[in-house]
Design an enzyme around this catalytic site. Structure first.
Site, PDB file in Angstrom:
ATOM      1  N   LYS A 123       0.852  -1.191   0.000  1.00 35.36           N
ATOM      2  CA  LYS A 123       0.000   0.000   0.000  1.00 35.36           C
ATOM      3  C   LYS A 123       0.883   1.235   0.000  1.00 35.36           C
ATOM      4  CE  LYS A 123      -3.986   2.107   0.557  1.00 35.36           C
ATOM      5  NZ  LYS A 123      -3.666   2.916  -0.644  1.00 35.36           N
ATOM      6  N   LYS A 157       5.186   2.326   8.724  1.00 39.61           N
ATOM      7  CA  LYS A 157       4.047   3.153   9.156  1.00 39.61           C
ATOM      8  C   LYS A 157       2.786   2.309   9.351  1.00 39.61           C
ATOM      9  CE  LYS A 157       4.047   6.926   6.712  1.00 39.61           C
ATOM     10  NZ  LYS A 157       3.782   7.951   5.671  1.00 39.61           N
ATOM     11  N   LYS A 212       5.267   2.014  -3.011  1.00 38.68           N
ATOM     12  CA  LYS A 212       5.337   3.412  -3.454  1.00 38.68           C
ATOM     13  C   LYS A 212       5.784   3.439  -4.900  1.00 38.68           C
ATOM     14  CE  LYS A 212       4.750   7.426  -1.319  1.00 38.68           C
ATOM     15  NZ  LYS A 212       3.928   7.689  -0.112  1.00 38.68           N
ATOM     16  N   THR A 215      -4.559  13.297   7.202  1.00 34.57           N
ATOM     17  CA  THR A 215      -3.152  13.314   7.649  1.00 34.57           C
ATOM     18  C   THR A 215      -2.931  14.424   8.679  1.00 34.57           C
ATOM     19  OG1 THR A 215      -2.531  12.432   5.507  1.00 34.57           O
ATOM     20  CG2 THR A 215      -0.761  13.318   6.854  1.00 34.57           C
ATOM     21  N   ASN A 261      -1.713  20.446   1.786  1.00 37.26           N
ATOM     22  CA  ASN A 261      -2.785  19.628   2.379  1.00 37.26           C
ATOM     23  C   ASN A 261      -2.506  19.359   3.861  1.00 37.26           C
ATOM     24  OD1 ASN A 261      -3.422  16.620   3.190  1.00 37.26           O
ATOM     25  ND2 ASN A 261      -5.086  17.288   1.886  1.00 37.26           N
TER      26      ASN A 261
HETATM   27  P1  NAD Z   1       1.422  19.629  -0.711  1.00 38.14           P
HETATM   28  O1  NAD Z   1       2.072  19.603  -2.044  1.00 38.14           O
HETATM   29  O2  NAD Z   1      -0.046  19.786  -0.602  1.00 38.14           O
HETATM   30  O3  NAD Z   1       2.067  20.802   0.186  1.00 38.14           O
HETATM   31  C1  NAD Z   1       3.440  20.986   0.343  1.00 38.14           C
HETATM   32  C2  NAD Z   1       3.655  22.371   0.955  1.00 38.14           C
HETATM   33  O4  NAD Z   1       5.041  22.548   1.219  1.00 38.14           O
HETATM   34  C3  NAD Z   1       3.255  23.531   0.056  1.00 38.14           C
HETATM   35  O5  NAD Z   1       2.677  24.548   0.850  1.00 38.14           O
HETATM   36  C4  NAD Z   1       4.600  24.028  -0.503  1.00 38.14           C
HETATM   37  O6  NAD Z   1       4.568  25.403  -0.845  1.00 38.14           O
HETATM   38  C5  NAD Z   1       5.445  23.802   0.716  1.00 38.14           C
HETATM   39  N1  NAD Z   1       6.873  23.798   0.438  1.00 38.14           N
HETATM   40  C6  NAD Z   1       7.543  23.224  -0.590  1.00 38.14           C
HETATM   41  N2  NAD Z   1       8.847  23.505  -0.465  1.00 38.14           N
HETATM   42  C7  NAD Z   1       8.997  24.216   0.677  1.00 38.14           C
HETATM   43  C8  NAD Z   1      10.092  24.780   1.357  1.00 38.14           C
HETATM   44  N3  NAD Z   1      11.339  24.666   0.893  1.00 38.14           N
HETATM   45  N4  NAD Z   1       9.853  25.448   2.510  1.00 38.14           N
HETATM   46  C9  NAD Z   1       8.621  25.596   2.989  1.00 38.14           C
HETATM   47  N5  NAD Z   1       7.546  25.082   2.400  1.00 38.14           N
HETATM   48  C10 NAD Z   1       7.734  24.407   1.249  1.00 38.14           C
HETATM   49  O7  NAD Z   1       1.916  18.284   0.019  1.00 38.14           O
HETATM   50  P2  NAD Z   1       1.257  17.591   1.272  1.00 38.14           P
HETATM   51  O8  NAD Z   1       0.316  16.555   0.813  1.00 38.14           O
HETATM   52  O9  NAD Z   1       0.824  18.617   2.245  1.00 38.14           O
HETATM   53  O10 NAD Z   1       2.518  16.784   1.838  1.00 38.14           O
HETATM   54  C11 NAD Z   1       3.503  17.409   2.646  1.00 38.14           C
HETATM   55  C12 NAD Z   1       4.426  16.344   3.203  1.00 38.14           C
HETATM   56  O11 NAD Z   1       3.666  15.401   3.950  1.00 38.14           O
HETATM   57  C13 NAD Z   1       5.191  15.511   2.153  1.00 38.14           C
HETATM   58  O12 NAD Z   1       6.441  15.150   2.710  1.00 38.14           O
HETATM   59  C14 NAD Z   1       4.334  14.264   2.013  1.00 38.14           C
HETATM   60  O13 NAD Z   1       5.094  13.156   1.550  1.00 38.14           O
HETATM   61  C15 NAD Z   1       3.898  14.086   3.454  1.00 38.14           C
HETATM   62  N6  NAD Z   1       2.689  13.269   3.603  1.00 38.14           N
HETATM   63  C16 NAD Z   1       1.527  13.635   3.029  1.00 38.14           C
HETATM   64  C17 NAD Z   1       0.392  12.852   3.219  1.00 38.14           C
HETATM   65  C18 NAD Z   1      -0.944  13.252   2.635  1.00 38.14           C
HETATM   66  O14 NAD Z   1      -1.937  12.566   2.940  1.00 38.14           O
HETATM   67  N7  NAD Z   1      -1.043  14.308   1.866  1.00 38.14           N
HETATM   68  C19 NAD Z   1       0.465  11.679   3.982  1.00 38.14           C
HETATM   69  C20 NAD Z   1       1.679  11.330   4.579  1.00 38.14           C
HETATM   70  C21 NAD Z   1       2.785  12.146   4.379  1.00 38.14           C
END
Ligand code: NAD
Length: 439
Positions: free
Chosen positions: A81, A105, A117, A201, A232
């Site tokens: 997954k 996880k 992945k 999340t 997000n």
């Molecule tokens: P997203 O693309 O919606 O948001 C990412 C955010 O980070 C944006 O606001 C972007 O502007 C910002 N960003 C990018 N580079 C940056 C920097 N150098 N400094 C500050 N901000 C910066 O992504 P997301 O879904 O919110 O995911 C964020 C993290 O959480 C990732 O590492 C992702 O793998 C992890 N994650 C997400 C989920 C999920 O359900 N969406 C689940 C587990 C883990």
């Protein structure tokens, strides 16, 4: 033409190879526990890696080829997954690391999945909607023999979404003749998605933090929080922490950030401002009026997205990218708690520095598991042909995250190890138990 391949080559030579880091994290945790050497080898080596070529006819009649990846890390506890990421820097080592973290996880929070992945090395923003759909369908045809509701269940990740999941489910049904919504999760609700997946999340992370503070008898009302990343995960986390009474003082995205020492009044107003301007910088809000000219009136300061990590706050949250906390900035961190919401935000060197400074790091493999937990709920609903109410989804999520937090805290105290090591030990023990029960 094939820029993706060039990026892959330069990434291979990077010092901070995510797969090597994941292996070192794992090896440091397993030193603390007795585990069968065969299982160590199984977890150090993904079950299967697949790299495929995806030739695509572009809208202007030219042809290009993209590389697609899927790593099936381990399925001892259930179907593989994990998400599919569309990004120019997607490569096999990144996919291996992220698949490994999914195995860990899922075991930490006790959902019956293994880890997978993958993705495509592509910048989807450079493709038209038609090109993106054709590329996704081509990828699905290549993936079809190795995915399925009981085998491997992809989901959205960076730059992929519910529409892309719907194309995958549709193409999978056409190719295999076995259409089933449970072949992917993260679908739009109308196509079999779950209530609450979008918020899951960030909300899951807020449950973990609140539960840990409750155990330490700390009152959220007096605690200041700075969040790096306002996508997000970061935006929902900010919303739920604010609702729970935390003082969210700083937020940042890739273009900069805002710091309001007396506390941001309305996360929703900042979100609406960011939506309108395309960036957070300058979103200083009084009521619903957000303007750079309000900065002085609310005593705010402009900060860079890196500065946010070293502000004088109680809790810092990296919720953007990998490798945000490194040996360069770890010494300057003033917070006493780090809530890791991004995947792999802390390098190994930084982790050692934080440990010496006695900073509590609440690890990614626990804090950001809320998303995959609700993906599991979606898969379960699809298989039972049910649709659960949002309040029920949130209640189940809260229980699952709190039980996992209790377990990790208990193991950490018993073994006298960090929360990260405790999370890894919990996961590895559970995988070992599943191995034995399958014999
Ligand atoms: P997203 O693309 O919606 O948001 C990412 C955010 O980070 C944006 O606001 C972007 O502007 C910002 N960003 C990018 N580079 C940056 C920097 N150098 N400094 C500050 N901000 C910066 O992504 P997301 O879904 O919110 O995911 C964020 C993290 O959480 C990732 O590492 C992702 O793998 C992890 N994650 C997400 C989920 C999920 O359900 N969406 C689940 C587990 C883990």
């Amino acid at each position: 033409m094939d820029g993706a391949k060039t990026v892959m080559k330069t990434k291979d030579t990077q010092k901070n190879n995510p797969w090597q880091r994941a292996l070192k994290q794992f090896q440091s945790a397993v030193q603390q526990t007795k585990i069968d050497p065969l299982l160590v080898l199984q977890l150090e080596n993904p079950d299967r890696v697949m790299e495929v070529s995806l030739p695509l006819r572009m809208d202007d009649g030219t042809a290009r080829v993209f590389q697609g990846f899927r790593v099936q890390h381990n399925n001892i506890r259930g179907p593989y997954k994990g998400g599919l990421r569309y990004h120019p820097q997607v490569d096999m080592d990144e996919a291996k690391a992220l698949a490994f973290w999914m195995t860990i996880k899922n075991a930490v929070v006790g959902v019956p999945f293994g880890g997978g992945k993958g993705g495509i090395a592509v910048n989807p923003k450079e493709l038209s909607s038609g090109e993106l759909e054709r590329l996704t369908r081509e990828f699905t045809r290549k993936l079809a023999p190795i995915i399925g509701p009981e085998v491997d269940v992809p989901a959205p990740d960076v730059n992929t979404n519910g529409a892309i999941m719907t194309w995958i489910a549709d193409e999978y049904g056409k190719v295999t003749g076995k259409a089933h919504p449970a072949v992917v999760t993260g679908k739009p609700i109308a196509n079999g998605g779950s209530e609450g997946r979008t918020e899951a999340t960030g909300l899951g992370g807020s449950y973990v933090l609140q539960h840990l503070l409750k155990k330490r008898k700390l009152d959220p009302k007096n605690m200041t929080v700075a969040i790096q990343g306002f996508g997000n995960v970061g935006s929902y986390l900010a919303r739920y922490l604010h609702e729970a009474g935390f003082k969210v003082v700083a937020l940042s995205d890739s273009k900069g950030g805002i710091y309001v020492p007396k506390g941001i009044e309305s996360i929703e107003a900042v979100e609406a401002c960011k939506e309108k301007k395309g960036m957070l910088a300058g979103c200083y809000c009084i009521g619903s009026v957000c303007d750079v000219n309000n900065k002085k009136a609310i005593g705010a300061k402009e900060i860079s997205s890196d500065e946010i990590l070293t502000l004088p706050v109680d809790i810092v949250v990296p919720a953007a990218l990998e490798n945000a906390i490194t040996e360069k900035n770890a010494r300057n961190i003033k917070a006493s708690i780090i809530l890791e919401m991004a995947n792999g935000p802390t390098t190994l060197e930084a982790d050692a520095i934080l440990k010496k400074k006695d900073i509590t790091v609440i690890p990614d493999v626990l804090t950001n598991a809320g998303g995959v937990a609700v993906s599991y709920f979606e898969w379960e609903q699809n298989r039972k042909n049910e649709h659960w109410k949002k309040a029920d989804v949130f209640a189940r999520l809260q229980k699952l995250m709190e039980v996992a937090t209790d377990t990790v805290i208990r193991v950490s105290k018993k073994r006298k190890v960090s929360l990260r090591e405790a999370a890894y030990i919990t996961a590895v023990d559970r995988i070992a138990d599943s191995t034995i029960s399958k014999l």
